[in-house]
Motif scaffolding. Structure first.
Motif, short mmCIF file in Angstrom:
data_model
loop_
_atom_site.label_atom_id
_atom_site.label_comp_id
_atom_site.label_asym_id
_atom_site.label_seq_id
_atom_site.Cartn_x
_atom_site.Cartn_y
_atom_site.Cartn_z
N PRO A 133 0.82 -1.22 0.00
CA PRO A 133 0.00 0.00 0.00
C PRO A 133 0.85 1.27 0.00
N LEU A 157 -5.00 15.63 -13.25
CA LEU A 157 -6.31 15.10 -13.66
C LEU A 157 -6.99 16.04 -14.65
N SER A 166 -4.21 17.71 -8.72
CA SER A 166 -5.48 18.01 -9.38
C SER A 166 -5.22 18.44 -10.82
N GLY A 206 1.99 1.68 -3.55
CA GLY A 206 0.84 2.07 -4.35
C GLY A 206 0.46 3.52 -4.10
N TYR A 207 0.49 3.92 -2.84
CA TYR A 207 0.14 5.29 -2.49
C TYR A 207 1.14 6.27 -3.11
N TYR A 229 1.02 5.94 -7.13
CA TYR A 229 -0.22 6.12 -7.90
C TYR A 229 -1.31 6.92 -7.21
N GLU A 230 -1.09 7.34 -5.98
CA GLU A 230 -2.17 8.01 -5.25
C GLU A 230 -1.75 9.40 -4.79
N ARG A 231 -0.78 9.98 -5.46
CA ARG A 231 -0.36 11.33 -5.11
C ARG A 231 -0.37 12.22 -6.33
N GLU A 232 -1.39 12.03 -7.17
CA GLU A 232 -1.53 12.86 -8.36
C GLU A 232 -1.91 14.28 -7.95
#
Lengths: 340, 340
Positions: free
Chosen positions: A196, A211, A208, A199-200, A203-206
């Protein structure tokens, strides 16, 4: 349990002997990725723990999203590497050839003592070459060797090696992902790597803005060549409009490729000064996108290539499409042959 | 090698005894995901191979992207399930409770003989309950049990189980991903599961409409709770406008969660008939989203939960936000305690 890499582990022991008590530069390639950074961190930490002061050398900085894996390990850039003591030994990791480290780094270290890599095209440019193209990542090789030799793997080393395996396998899905890849990933988890956390961080610190950039890219997607090519375009003001930088384009082109039936995904970045940068991604290596990019002065791999034009004619898109159409004709012919 | 699930394997043997020679319905949950379909396929194939005619039952169809895993295995819907012979036994897989199968399926099978699941909230509603909330996927449990008991796993079964593990771990990165998860994934690869095939089928066969839906979702993202919650909304006409269906929402909510600083990502699907469906995803299990969803009659895991309201008041979003704010208050308090 049998050994993961009996022959390579022997080579690694020779390498350990050669660097014993010496200062070592652990050299990675320019524009480093997760497998490069992970291999550098792991090897440097192991060497330091064995009494060989080791520092990681890169022509380019550690990417933001990989900072967590490099935390606590010394990374220096080219300028600083030029000032290292004359007798510093060099071990190259994840470099298919000597020049991948960048021209000036290559010149600084003309005779590497070690070369640890998993690229098929590795040119065995060092005194001790530890190469296995059957491995999904250079980090897979190092993890296996460390375990084979009973070399302690602390949590930071495990985390770095795990990061390299995750990124170079596209999260355990590229062709190269084997049972050994999974077993070693599990061994690293047992030694403190955290799926995790990786992964964080990966892939989980994009942002805004990233996006918003993705949203603009998706809005621009158009199908070409009967749905076999999908092209997305970032307008010259896209970075400004979304508060992003060129680094944020990473991964965008994969969305173009991900559509069912699409064989080649394309990202075209239009530059304010009139140039273009294009990224090409294929599902099938038969596409040989390196050849397509080569026609515009670019290059890369069969499934992932890129090009950069300082001045693009207004018809760049049409010229690129013509080249891709030709590639698809070749693919069709080769598939017909294979099917026959 | 020790056993993966010594106690559960014993339970599974009792279950095998109970269904021996009988017809079995392998029941999954409504709106099935990869772990549900994978578990159903694997269990049905094993039962068939042992002489128990087994058919998979779902209230909803097998999603398009999971068709490759279900190929060659019989799946029927509710109507057909109602016509199964009276004495058909039912084993539920990946269902936290009896009702997750859908109301009419539940009524058709009021007394399940087996319940194989990894949800924390599993209500042990069957005669034989094989539940381990420490497993990343129901498919992880089944893979471990089959190997423990020496039950042959053919390539199709391996592929189905691998698919369930890949999807329920978010490609090997959710908290639940353990060394055992990796070891079992490797065992499945050794038995014929193909990481690149799974990767292609699951992630490289998107529809253009899905990317249009993603685009709409990204355009709708708004930050709440000081940037700790990110909510995206699909308007009632979103599916129609993009040529998609409810199953194309899979993965959308992960984009909301993926933003740096966001702790909870939310997808709200507004239904034309006035209902809402919401998917909640957290980065930290302390968020206990199962509790948040539970306040609206939903459920799930600590980091992934969902809810469905046939009739939503106009202020659903505000009520949900209030519940999430409360969850974040609890998280802050727990973190303060852990830090103290």
């Amino acid at each position: 349990m049998g050994k993961f890499f009996p022959e390579l582990s022997e080579g690694f022991q020779r390498l350990l002997g050669a660097v014993e008590g010496r200062s070592v530069a652990v050299v990675g390639h320019a524009r480093p990725d997760g497998d490069c950074i992970g291999s550098q961190v792991a090897l440097a930490r192991v060497l330091c723990a064995r009494g060989s002061p080791a520092v990681c050398v890169n022509a380019d900085p550690v990417p933001r999203r990989l900072a967590f894996a490099a935390r606590g390990t010394a990374f220096i850039r080219t300028e600083e590497a030029l000032r290292l003591p004359e007798d510093t030994l060099a071990v190259f990791v994840d470099c298919a050839d000597h020049a991948r480290a960048g021209e000036r780094v290559r010149q600084r270290f003309p005779s590497p003592v070690g070369n640890i890599d998993h690229h098929l095209s590795n040119s065995a440019f060092a005194a001790v070459n530890i190469v296995d193209s059957g491995s999904a990542a250079s980090c897979e090789i190092l993890a296996g060797i460390f375990i084979d030799l009973g070399i302690p793997i602390d949590a930071s080393t495990a985390s770095a090696l795990f990061t390299g395996i995750v990124t170079d396998t596209g999260q355990f899905r590229f062709n190269s992902t084997s049972q050994r890849t999974f077993i070693l990933a599990g061994e690293l988890v047992a030694r403190g790597a955290s799926p995790p956390e990786a992964g964080y961080e990966l892939y989980e610190r994009e942002s805004s803005g990233k996006l918003r950039l993705l949203q603009q890219f998706l809005a621009s997607l158009t199908m070409e060549c009967g749905g076999r090519v999908c092209i997305g375009t970032l307008a010259p003001n896209a970075f400004e409009a979304t508060g992003t930088t060129a680094e944020d384009t990473e991964g965008l082109v994969d969305f173009a490729r991900s559509i069912d039936g699409v064989e080649i995904g394309v990202l075209i970045e239009e530059r304010p000064e009139g140039g273009v940068k294009a990224s090409l991604r294929a599902k099938d290596p038969l596409c040989r996108l390196d050849l397509a990019a080569g026609q515009f002065g670019g290059g890369g791999h069969a499934c992932a290539a890129g090009l950069n034009q300082k001045k693009a004619n207004g018809d760049f898109r049409e010229r690129l499409l013509e080249v891709l159409r030709e590639r698809l004709r070749v693919v069709d012919a080769e598939r017909a042959k294979l099917g026959a």
